[in-house]
Design a protein around this motif. Structure first.
Motif, PDB file in Angstrom:
ATOM      1  N   MET A 161       0.854  -1.195   0.000  1.00 54.48           N
ATOM      2  CA  MET A 161       0.000   0.000   0.000  1.00 54.48           C
ATOM      3  C   MET A 161       0.880   1.231   0.000  1.00 54.48           C
ATOM      4  N   THR A 162       0.723   2.071  -1.003  1.00 57.13           N
ATOM      5  CA  THR A 162       1.536   3.269  -1.097  1.00 57.13           C
ATOM      6  C   THR A 162       0.822   4.430  -0.447  1.00 57.13           C
ATOM      7  N   LEU A 163       1.445   5.021   0.556  1.00 53.72           N
ATOM      8  CA  LEU A 163       0.854   6.148   1.254  1.00 53.72           C
ATOM      9  C   LEU A 163       1.588   7.411   0.842  1.00 53.72           C
ATOM     10  N   LYS A 164       0.859   8.321   0.245  1.00 52.92           N
ATOM     11  CA  LYS A 164       1.487   9.536  -0.247  1.00 52.92           C
ATOM     12  C   LYS A 164       1.515  10.586   0.843  1.00 52.92           C
ATOM     13  N   PRO A 165       2.671  11.215   1.110  1.00 51.37           N
ATOM     14  CA  PRO A 165       2.725  12.270   2.123  1.00 51.37           C
ATOM     15  C   PRO A 165       1.925  13.473   1.675  1.00 51.37           C
ATOM     16  N   LEU A 166       1.389  14.177   2.624  1.00 52.75           N
ATOM     17  CA  LEU A 166       0.554  15.342   2.355  1.00 52.75           C
ATOM     18  C   LEU A 166       1.364  16.443   1.723  1.00 52.75           C
ATOM     19  N   ALA A 167       0.834  17.023   0.647  1.00 53.75           N
ATOM     20  CA  ALA A 167       1.463  18.204   0.061  1.00 53.75           C
ATOM     21  C   ALA A 167       1.400  19.326   1.078  1.00 53.75           C
ATOM     22  N   CYS A 168       2.560  19.871   1.416  1.00 54.46           N
ATOM     23  CA  CYS A 168       2.645  20.751   2.577  1.00 54.46           C
ATOM     24  C   CYS A 168       2.512  22.233   2.238  1.00 54.46           C
ATOM     25  N   THR A 169       2.120  22.561   1.031  1.00 50.37           N
ATOM     26  CA  THR A 169       2.144  23.966   0.639  1.00 50.37           C
ATOM     27  C   THR A 169       1.256  24.850   1.495  1.00 50.37           C
TER      28      THR A 169
ATOM     29  N   THR B 254       5.752  14.013  10.929  1.00 52.45           N
ATOM     30  CA  THR B 254       6.163  12.728  10.393  1.00 52.45           C
ATOM     31  C   THR B 254       5.156  12.291   9.334  1.00 52.45           C
ATOM     32  N   ALA B 255       5.563  11.346   8.498  1.00 52.30           N
ATOM     33  CA  ALA B 255       4.718  10.908   7.388  1.00 52.30           C
ATOM     34  C   ALA B 255       3.446  10.237   7.901  1.00 52.30           C
ATOM     35  N   PRO B 256       2.333  10.384   7.177  1.00 53.70           N
ATOM     36  CA  PRO B 256       1.088   9.723   7.593  1.00 53.70           C
ATOM     37  C   PRO B 256       1.213   8.213   7.478  1.00 53.70           C
ATOM     38  N   PHE B 257       0.515   7.496   8.342  1.00 54.98           N
ATOM     39  CA  PHE B 257       0.489   6.038   8.258  1.00 54.98           C
ATOM     40  C   PHE B 257      -0.630   5.586   7.334  1.00 54.98           C
ATOM     41  N   TYR B 258      -1.797   6.226   7.452  1.00 54.66           N
ATOM     42  CA  TYR B 258      -2.943   5.863   6.621  1.00 54.66           C
ATOM     43  C   TYR B 258      -3.023   6.753   5.392  1.00 54.66           C
ATOM     44  N   ALA B 259      -3.530   6.194   4.303  1.00 54.12           N
ATOM     45  CA  ALA B 259      -3.683   6.958   3.069  1.00 54.12           C
ATOM     46  C   ALA B 259      -4.565   8.171   3.325  1.00 54.12           C
ATOM     47  N   LEU B 260      -4.172   9.310   2.759  1.00 58.41           N
ATOM     48  CA  LEU B 260      -4.920  10.542   3.000  1.00 58.41           C
ATOM     49  C   LEU B 260      -6.189  10.633   2.159  1.00 58.41           C
ATOM     50  N   ASN B 261      -6.367   9.705   1.233  1.00 62.16           N
ATOM     51  CA  ASN B 261      -7.628   9.615   0.504  1.00 62.16           C
ATOM     52  C   ASN B 261      -8.096   8.166   0.552  1.00 62.16           C
ATOM     53  N   PRO B 262      -8.903   7.802   1.545  1.00 62.40           N
ATOM     54  CA  PRO B 262      -9.339   6.409   1.686  1.00 62.40           C
ATOM     55  C   PRO B 262     -10.242   5.934   0.557  1.00 62.40           C
ATOM     56  N   PHE B 263     -10.824   6.872  -0.205  1.00 55.38           N
ATOM     57  CA  PHE B 263     -11.654   6.484  -1.349  1.00 55.38           C
ATOM     58  C   PHE B 263     -10.786   5.929  -2.477  1.00 55.38           C
TER      59      PHE B 263
ATOM     60  N   VAL C 280      -5.009  -6.306  10.339  1.00 56.26           N
ATOM     61  CA  VAL C 280      -4.554  -5.762   9.061  1.00 56.26           C
ATOM     62  C   VAL C 280      -3.543  -4.639   9.254  1.00 56.26           C
ATOM     63  N   TRP C 281      -3.865  -3.700  10.144  1.00 56.47           N
ATOM     64  CA  TRP C 281      -2.996  -2.533  10.320  1.00 56.47           C
ATOM     65  C   TRP C 281      -1.681  -2.924  10.992  1.00 56.47           C
ATOM     66  N   GLN C 282      -1.725  -3.949  11.836  1.00 55.48           N
ATOM     67  CA  GLN C 282      -0.509  -4.434  12.459  1.00 55.48           C
ATOM     68  C   GLN C 282       0.410  -5.047  11.410  1.00 55.48           C
ATOM     69  N   VAL C 283      -0.162  -5.812  10.505  1.00 61.36           N
ATOM     70  CA  VAL C 283       0.620  -6.438   9.443  1.00 61.36           C
ATOM     71  C   VAL C 283       1.260  -5.361   8.570  1.00 61.36           C
ATOM     72  N   LEU C 284       0.473  -4.368   8.191  1.00 58.35           N
ATOM     73  CA  LEU C 284       0.976  -3.348   7.283  1.00 58.35           C
ATOM     74  C   LEU C 284       2.041  -2.462   7.929  1.00 58.35           C
ATOM     75  N   SER C 285       2.051  -2.401   9.253  1.00 58.85           N
ATOM     76  CA  SER C 285       3.041  -1.565   9.925  1.00 58.85           C
ATOM     77  C   SER C 285       4.316  -2.323  10.257  1.00 58.85           C
ATOM     78  N   SER C 286       4.289  -3.633  10.072  1.00 61.30           N
ATOM     79  CA  SER C 286       5.452  -4.446  10.422  1.00 61.30           C
ATOM     80  C   SER C 286       6.362  -4.603   9.206  1.00 61.30           C
ATOM     81  N   PRO C 287       7.651  -4.842   9.440  1.00 59.61           N
ATOM     82  CA  PRO C 287       8.588  -5.060   8.323  1.00 59.61           C
ATOM     83  C   PRO C 287       8.181  -6.291   7.513  1.00 59.61           C
ATOM     84  N   LYS C 288       8.420  -6.234   6.208  1.00 62.42           N
ATOM     85  CA  LYS C 288       8.102  -7.367   5.362  1.00 62.42           C
ATOM     86  C   LYS C 288       9.095  -8.500   5.624  1.00 62.42           C
ATOM     87  N   ALA C 289       8.549  -9.691   5.582  1.00 60.72           N
ATOM     88  CA  ALA C 289       9.409 -10.860   5.754  1.00 60.72           C
ATOM     89  C   ALA C 289      10.326 -11.006   4.536  1.00 60.72           C
ATOM     90  N   SER C 290      11.525 -11.366   4.781  1.00 59.22           N
ATOM     91  CA  SER C 290      12.491 -11.513   3.678  1.00 59.22           C
ATOM     92  C   SER C 290      12.271 -12.845   2.962  1.00 59.22           C
TER      93      SER C 290
END
Length: 304
Positions: A1-9, A41-50, A294-304
């Motif tokens: 899941m790619t989470l885009k950081p908020l445009a800070c302008t 710090t960068a957001p964890f959840y996508a800023l557009n859930p739609f 789900v959120w725990q899995v996504l926040s954990s390092p990927k298995a090699s």
């Protein structure tokens, strides 16, 4: 899941003024103290859930506001009524009462029974990136404290507007989201009750609102009402809310319905092929009975 950081302008960092700020050292005894704002710090959840690939709704609204013609207005300064200032930037304006539809307009100043919601929406989006789901995800303790302090203040303002029987849909949806995130930040059990009340009022106005069904669905699920959450999350998925699939899968995991969780993720993979890696990773965790959140899995390092 790619989470885009908020445009800070246009992020108003002053909203997080409650964050601790350390003064920089200066060897001159009489020089003023200079404070440095902490970086977010960068957001964890996508800023557009739609739609994870789309810009955040707040950013889209700002772009639309900037593209609209501006009707400049000269007003007296509140701090010094003898002086005037010119308003020449469109803000995001919503009605506060007597409106059962989403109604966002662009103007330099709110009129009667309206409110400039620009800074509110800015801050709510920042909180969403950290605390849309439970438990919230903060890597910096002081940053969390700053969010908590500001959110308490904001919920009071929104609750005052929403307390009216004829409060607008726009006010209610913001008060609802703020209450859910205040609950997620453990600011008090009262926010659980408030969020439930707001959701019921919103869905009474529009039972098919996709955002309301999504938030109510995962709010119920994460509060222990997994069975009650199913129809709301189903409706959100059918309405095209991308993150509703992950919330629904998480809901089935909590109910120990592995087959339904896996099928939901397979459907997610078909609907959003760009998320295939995420879906496969979650399915693998469920099948091997590893981390089942789900959120725990996504926040954990990927298995090699």
């Amino acid at each position: 899941m790619t989470l885009k950081p908020l445009a800070c302008t246009l992020i108003a960092m002053s909203l997080l003024s409650a964050c601790s700020m350390a003064p920089t050292e200066d060897k001159k005894p009489n020089s003023p103290i200079i404070f440095t704002e902490p970086d977010l710090t960068a957001p964890f959840y996508a800023l557009n859930p739609f739609n994870y690939d789309a810009p955040p709704p707040f950013e889209i609204a700002l772009r639309q506001a900037a593209a609209q013609p501006v009707t400049k207005m000269e007003v007296n300064l509140q701090s010094d009524p003898s002086k005037k200032m010119t308003l020449d930037v469109n803000k995001l304006i919503i009605p506060t009462v007597n409106n059962n539809q989403r109604t966002l307009k662009y103007a330099v100043l709110a009129g009667n029974n309206e409110i400039d919601i620009t800074e509110v929406d800015d801050f709510l989006q920042l909180v969403e990136g950290k605390a849309r789901h439970y438990p919230p995800r903060f890597s910096e303790r002081q940053e969390r404290k700053g969010f908590e302090a500001k959110l308490k203040e904001l919920t009071q303002q929104l609750d005052t507007l929403a307390s009216k029987d004829n409060a607008s849909f726009d006010v209610l949806i913001r008060a609802f989201k703020a209450s859910v995130m205040a609950r997620n930040l453990d600011l008090g059990s009262v926010y659980t009750t408030k969020s439930l009340t707001y959701a019921q009022r919103i869905l009474k106005i529009n039972k098919d609102d996709a955002e309301a069904n999504f938030w109510f669905g995962f709010g119920l699920s994460e509060g222990g009402g997994q069975r009650e959450a199913i129809p709301y999350l189903d409706k959100a998925m059918k309405a095209g809310v991308q993150e509703a699939y992950l919330s629904a899968a998480n809901n089935y995991i909590a109910m120990e319905q592995k087959k339904n969780a896996i099928q939901t993720l397979k459907n997610y993979k078909v609907k959003y092929p760009q998320e295939a890696e995420v879906a496969d990773r979650l399915i693998n965790e469920i099948e091997k009975q590893g981390r089942w959140n789900v959120w725990q899995v996504l926040s954990s390092p990927k298995a090699s």
